[in-house]
Scaffold this motif. Sequence first.
Motif, short mmCIF file in Angstrom:
data_model
loop_
_atom_site.label_atom_id
_atom_site.label_comp_id
_atom_site.label_asym_id
_atom_site.label_seq_id
_atom_site.Cartn_x
_atom_site.Cartn_y
_atom_site.Cartn_z
N ALA A 202 8.01 -13.78 1.25
CA ALA A 202 6.87 -13.93 0.34
C ALA A 202 5.95 -12.71 0.41
O ALA A 202 5.33 -12.32 -0.58
N ALA A 203 5.87 -12.07 1.58
CA ALA A 203 5.06 -10.86 1.71
C ALA A 203 5.64 -9.73 0.88
O ALA A 203 4.90 -8.91 0.30
N ILE A 204 6.97 -9.64 0.82
CA ILE A 204 7.59 -8.61 -0.02
C ILE A 204 7.23 -8.84 -1.48
O ILE A 204 6.93 -7.89 -2.22
N ALA A 205 7.24 -10.10 -1.91
CA ALA A 205 6.86 -10.43 -3.29
C ALA A 205 5.42 -10.03 -3.56
O ALA A 205 5.09 -9.48 -4.62
N THR A 206 4.53 -10.29 -2.61
CA THR A 206 3.12 -9.94 -2.78
C THR A 206 2.96 -8.42 -2.85
O THR A 206 2.17 -7.92 -3.66
N LEU A 207 3.70 -7.70 -2.02
CA LEU A 207 3.63 -6.24 -2.08
C LEU A 207 4.14 -5.73 -3.42
O LEU A 207 3.55 -4.81 -4.01
N LYS A 208 5.19 -6.34 -3.93
CA LYS A 208 5.73 -5.93 -5.22
C LYS A 208 4.72 -6.17 -6.33
O LYS A 208 4.60 -5.35 -7.27
N GLU A 209 3.96 -7.24 -6.24
CA GLU A 209 2.92 -7.52 -7.24
C GLU A 209 1.76 -6.52 -7.13
O GLU A 209 1.07 -6.24 -8.12
N THR A 210 1.56 -5.98 -5.93
CA THR A 210 0.44 -5.08 -5.67
C THR A 210 0.77 -3.64 -6.02
O THR A 210 -0.05 -2.90 -6.57
N VAL A 211 1.98 -3.22 -5.68
CA VAL A 211 2.43 -1.84 -5.91
C VAL A 211 3.28 -1.82 -7.17
O VAL A 211 4.36 -2.41 -7.19
N ARG A 212 2.82 -1.14 -8.20
CA ARG A 212 3.46 -1.25 -9.53
C ARG A 212 4.21 0.00 -9.97
O ARG A 212 5.04 -0.09 -10.87
N THR A 213 3.92 1.16 -9.38
CA THR A 213 4.45 2.40 -9.95
C THR A 213 5.55 3.05 -9.12
O THR A 213 6.14 4.04 -9.55
N ILE A 214 5.83 2.54 -7.93
CA ILE A 214 6.93 3.07 -7.11
C ILE A 214 7.79 1.90 -6.64
O ILE A 214 7.32 0.76 -6.59
N PRO A 215 9.05 2.16 -6.29
CA PRO A 215 9.91 1.08 -5.84
C PRO A 215 9.41 0.42 -4.55
O PRO A 215 8.88 1.09 -3.67
N VAL A 216 9.61 -0.88 -4.48
CA VAL A 216 9.33 -1.65 -3.27
C VAL A 216 10.66 -2.19 -2.76
O VAL A 216 11.40 -2.85 -3.50
N LEU A 217 10.97 -1.91 -1.50
CA LEU A 217 12.23 -2.33 -0.91
C LEU A 217 11.97 -3.40 0.15
O LEU A 217 11.00 -3.31 0.90
N GLY A 218 12.84 -4.40 0.21
CA GLY A 218 12.67 -5.49 1.15
C GLY A 218 13.61 -5.38 2.33
O GLY A 218 14.78 -5.03 2.18
N ASN A 219 13.11 -5.70 3.51
CA ASN A 219 13.88 -5.61 4.74
C ASN A 219 13.61 -6.85 5.59
O ASN A 219 12.47 -7.28 5.72
N GLY A 220 14.69 -7.41 6.15
CA GLY A 220 14.53 -8.54 7.06
C GLY A 220 15.44 -9.69 6.70
O GLY A 220 15.39 -10.23 5.60
#
Length: 390
Positions: A202-220
């Motif tokens: 869920a934290a990755i999803a929140t980061l993706k909602e926050t950061v809009r202009t560069i890729p967000v990658l999930g780990n774990g």
Amino acid sequence: MTTPTSTVSTLLPPLRIGPHTIDTPVVLAPMAGVTNKAFRTLCREHGAGLYVAEMVTSRALVERHPATLRIVTFDEGESPRSAQVYGVDPATVAGAVRILAAEGLADHVDLNFGCPVPKVTKRGGGGALPWKRELFTRIVAGAVEAGGAYGVPVTVKTRKGIDDDHLTYLDAGRIAEREGAAAIALHARTVEQHYSGTADWAAIATLKETVRTIPVLGNGDIWSAEDAVRMVQVTGADGVVVGRGCQGRPWLFADLAAAFAGSDVRLRPGLREVADTIYRHGELQVEYWEDEGKGMRDLRKHMAWYLKGYAVGGEARASLALVSTLAELRERLDALDLDQPYPGEGAEGPRGRSGTPKTAHLPYGWLDSRELTPAHRQQLVEAELSVSGG
């Protein structure tokens, strides 16, 4: 070796890191003592998209330690060549990135702000550092500028924070985006968790909602292709970073590449195929170290990971963990019951480090303020360890 499984429906476009297009949005995470050139070559042969070398410290790179320079050597087929740098001093980190970029040693640099190891965090480094926002900003900005002068993109990897009461990942994401980082990866655990418990997707999803202009990658907690697809579905991440899940299973990347290409084919190797992969790994280790004995010693720690789930007795496992030559390795592998099929769930699931939560080791008074004190500045000088690969 291949059997169909359930069809996946979520596909991702190629991942872009600055000027580089990664066909498969799957990143091999740097792991100390694991992701040397030999293992990265195996993962590349099995379909990894981006493969990051073991972490090096900025100070050791600037001082040109031979062991550090060996870590940032790459196979001819690696593209882009990706190095990860750890440091706590903005000038030293920028200097390290400048060396990698100006001397053509790497095409991409990742900054590590996720290490939970006490010897690093107790001096304010690794996963503890983003708590100090100004310092984090200066390091990212300096690295981006140093790499940008040579067209080398810089990315950031971080954790959720120090513990659940001291989260830093959203600030880190905003700062990385603002200062020109090409992407940010989130290991969805805190420093306190180390590798225990469950990653907080869920934290990755929140980061993706926050950061809009560069890729967000999930780990774990990506142990299978289905895990990776599910992470993307749940979080909206632009790609996935795989660490412990590929230990002893470089073929996991073939599954991941197939899943993101829309294929339902998965690799399910019998013990004969696993033995061939182990031997190939051994050959690559010897080539990398230019020393058969050292190459075999470095291979030993991989044995338990490779053999997980297969019916291999304790005596055979012990003998494989003591091989010293390629000839010994071949002989001991051939002595196994190689006609065993894939053992299913026994060969899958968590592997590598896990353990239990641990109180984060931090400098005295570190959490009192998000600004640096003079005492903390001195401790950060001491944190510029002249060792790499940690």
